[in-house]
Design a protein around this motif. Structure first.
Motif, PDB file in Angstrom:
ATOM      1  N   GLU A  58      22.218 -33.357 -15.611  1.00  0.00           N
ATOM      2  CA  GLU A  58      23.269 -34.378 -15.640  1.00  0.00           C
ATOM      3  C   GLU A  58      22.776 -35.646 -16.321  1.00  0.00           C
ATOM      4  O   GLU A  58      21.625 -36.054 -16.141  1.00  0.00           O
ATOM      5  CB  GLU A  58      23.739 -34.715 -14.213  1.00  0.00           C
ATOM      6  N   LEU A  59      23.653 -36.265 -17.089  1.00  0.00           N
ATOM      7  CA  LEU A  59      23.388 -37.554 -17.723  1.00  0.00           C
ATOM      8  C   LEU A  59      24.135 -38.637 -16.952  1.00  0.00           C
ATOM      9  O   LEU A  59      25.334 -38.518 -16.704  1.00  0.00           O
ATOM     10  CB  LEU A  59      23.842 -37.531 -19.178  1.00  0.00           C
ATOM     11  N   ILE A  60      23.407 -39.690 -16.571  1.00  0.00           N
ATOM     12  CA  ILE A  60      24.011 -40.807 -15.846  1.00  0.00           C
ATOM     13  C   ILE A  60      23.948 -42.032 -16.749  1.00  0.00           C
ATOM     14  O   ILE A  60      22.878 -42.416 -17.222  1.00  0.00           O
ATOM     15  CB  ILE A  60      23.252 -41.094 -14.535  1.00  0.00           C
ATOM     16  N   THR A  61      25.091 -42.632 -17.025  1.00  0.00           N
ATOM     17  CA  THR A  61      25.115 -43.794 -17.916  1.00  0.00           C
ATOM     18  C   THR A  61      25.162 -45.101 -17.123  1.00  0.00           C
ATOM     19  O   THR A  61      25.759 -45.184 -16.055  1.00  0.00           O
ATOM     20  CB  THR A  61      26.312 -43.750 -18.877  1.00  0.00           C
ATOM     21  N   TYR A  62      24.518 -46.102 -17.686  1.00  0.00           N
ATOM     22  CA  TYR A  62      24.495 -47.442 -17.100  1.00  0.00           C
ATOM     23  C   TYR A  62      24.601 -48.443 -18.249  1.00  0.00           C
ATOM     24  O   TYR A  62      23.648 -48.665 -18.980  1.00  0.00           O
ATOM     25  CB  TYR A  62      23.202 -47.635 -16.303  1.00  0.00           C
ATOM     26  N   LYS A  67      29.711 -53.636 -20.226  1.00  0.00           N
ATOM     27  CA  LYS A  67      30.706 -53.338 -19.189  1.00  0.00           C
ATOM     28  C   LYS A  67      30.148 -53.361 -17.775  1.00  0.00           C
ATOM     29  O   LYS A  67      30.871 -53.669 -16.817  1.00  0.00           O
ATOM     30  CB  LYS A  67      31.359 -51.985 -19.468  1.00  0.00           C
ATOM     31  N   GLU A  68      28.866 -53.001 -17.630  1.00  0.00           N
ATOM     32  CA  GLU A  68      28.273 -52.959 -16.285  1.00  0.00           C
ATOM     33  C   GLU A  68      27.209 -54.030 -16.095  1.00  0.00           C
ATOM     34  O   GLU A  68      26.269 -53.869 -15.326  1.00  0.00           O
ATOM     35  CB  GLU A  68      27.681 -51.567 -16.026  1.00  0.00           C
ATOM     36  N   PRO A  73      27.869 -54.107 -10.627  1.00  0.00           N
ATOM     37  CA  PRO A  73      27.551 -52.820 -11.260  1.00  0.00           C
ATOM     38  C   PRO A  73      26.115 -52.374 -10.982  1.00  0.00           C
ATOM     39  O   PRO A  73      25.854 -51.180 -10.868  1.00  0.00           O
ATOM     40  CB  PRO A  73      27.759 -53.096 -12.753  1.00  0.00           C
ATOM     41  N   PHE A  74      25.212 -53.335 -10.854  1.00  0.00           N
ATOM     42  CA  PHE A  74      23.809 -53.031 -10.543  1.00  0.00           C
ATOM     43  C   PHE A  74      23.712 -52.349  -9.177  1.00  0.00           C
ATOM     44  O   PHE A  74      23.031 -51.326  -9.022  1.00  0.00           O
ATOM     45  CB  PHE A  74      22.991 -54.318 -10.562  1.00  0.00           C
TER      46      PHE A  74
END
Length: 342
Positions: A58-62, A67-68, A73-74
């Protein structure tokens, strides 16, 4: 090796080139921990590069810069990572934030470099070796598991759909499979890492007038203004793909060309991962930092000047106010370097 880890998180939220240079680390971790699920935390602009890699579950974007950005968002990304209950985090990114996320997410084993801004938050600190390639440096993190691994090309796979997309683009432009062209990536995240705009214009003219070789421009949306200016100033046939392709599609265009000409940027590593040689122009940075094109057969152009290198990334302006590290590299010198690949 006995598999003792169910879930492993790799963290690299820096630039596109940094993510590409992490691919061999991903593949090596899966090689030794076959039953483990590997997750990768990265910025959205690098997502396309790792899509389709079978070793990644899985790829998790931050999106930490836009936008974050901010505390809410942190906290959200920390909660997301905490919910996954990772056993181990491997953190090639030497930032305080990357280490802090893994610490606050409760990941029990956190492996990174001893020069990380968040080194005190790590459970395993691996010595950061300066005079080696970043690929080999990243792989040295495996020493925390007692593993010594040799470096390899960061292969970037392109889907049949992306290849068909480029086929359609080429067909519309009446470009054949045997077309003799070069790819140029004139952009960079950092102003001083860009060779002179007029240098690229003169180079493109030389290639066309002396060798009848057209140039194809590539880059992201941030590079669009530069590429458009180059196209407008050349006054000769040029293909401008800047801002119109994904990273992997850009890699496919590079693969079909004779060579990539680029500044010290992510495009260099994209070309290497696409199996193509590179002529790379260095200014304020240096190959000695470990971010040169991996493998053999590439050409590095750099001026031996008292003030260079002045930064690992470059900057907005030349500190010495003369920019000789780039100005002294002439179009004729770059042209001559390109000739051996045509």
């Amino acid at each position: 090796m006995e598999n003792l880890k169910n879930k492993i998180l790799i963290v690299q939220t820096a630039f596109i080139g940094d993510v590409i240079l992490t691919i061999p680390l991903v593949k090596s971790i899966k090689k030794y921990f076959k039953e483990s699920k590997i997750y990768f935390l990265l910025k959205p602009d690098s997502l396309n590069l790792l899509e389709g890699i079978p070793e990644i579950s899985e790829l998790i974007t931050y999106d930490k810069k836009t936008k974050e950005k901010g505390i809410k968002p942190f906290i959200k990304i920390i909660k997301k990572i905490k919910s996954e209950k990772f056993d181990t985090a491997v953190i090639p990114h030497r930032s305080f934030r990357s280490a802090l996320i893994c610490k606050l997410a409760g990941i029990p084993e956190r492996i990174g470099f001893d020069t990380s801004a968040g080194a005190f938050l790590l459970t395993e600190k691996v010595p950061y070796k300066k005079n080696v390639h970043e690929i080999d440096r990243n792989l040295s993190l495996l020493s925390a598991f007692g593993i010594i691994e040799k470096g390899s090309i960061p292969e970037i796979s392109v889907s049949p759909e992306d290849k068909s997309f480029i086929d359609e683009k080429f067909n519309k432009l009446k470009i054949t499979e045997t077309e003799n062209f070069v790819t140029i990536a004139p952009g960079s995240e950092w102003n001083t890492k860009r060779w002179l705009l007029e240098g690229y214009v003169s180079l493109i003219k030389l290639l066309w007038k002396k060798k009848s070789v057209p140039s194809f421009l590539i880059g992201g949306k941030k590079d669009l203004m530069i590429c458009n200016r180059i196209q407008n100033l050349t006054g000769i046939p040029i293909v401008n793909f800047c801002g119109k392709l994904t990273l992997k599609q850009s890699g496919e265009v590079i693969r079909r060309s004779k060579v990539l000409i680029s500044n010290d940027s992510g495009a260099v590593h994209l070309a290497v991962g696409s199996g193509k040689k590179v002529v790379v122009i260095y200014g304020p940075t240096s190959p000695e930092f470990g971010f040169y094109p991996y493998g053999e057969g590439h050409t590095i152009l750099k001026e031996n000047i008292y003030c260079s290198p002045c930064s690992i990334h470059g900057g907005k302006k030349c500190k010495e106010k003369h920019f000789k590290c780039m100005k002294n590299i002439t179009p004729e010198r770059v042209f001559n370097a390109v000739l051996k690949y045509l």
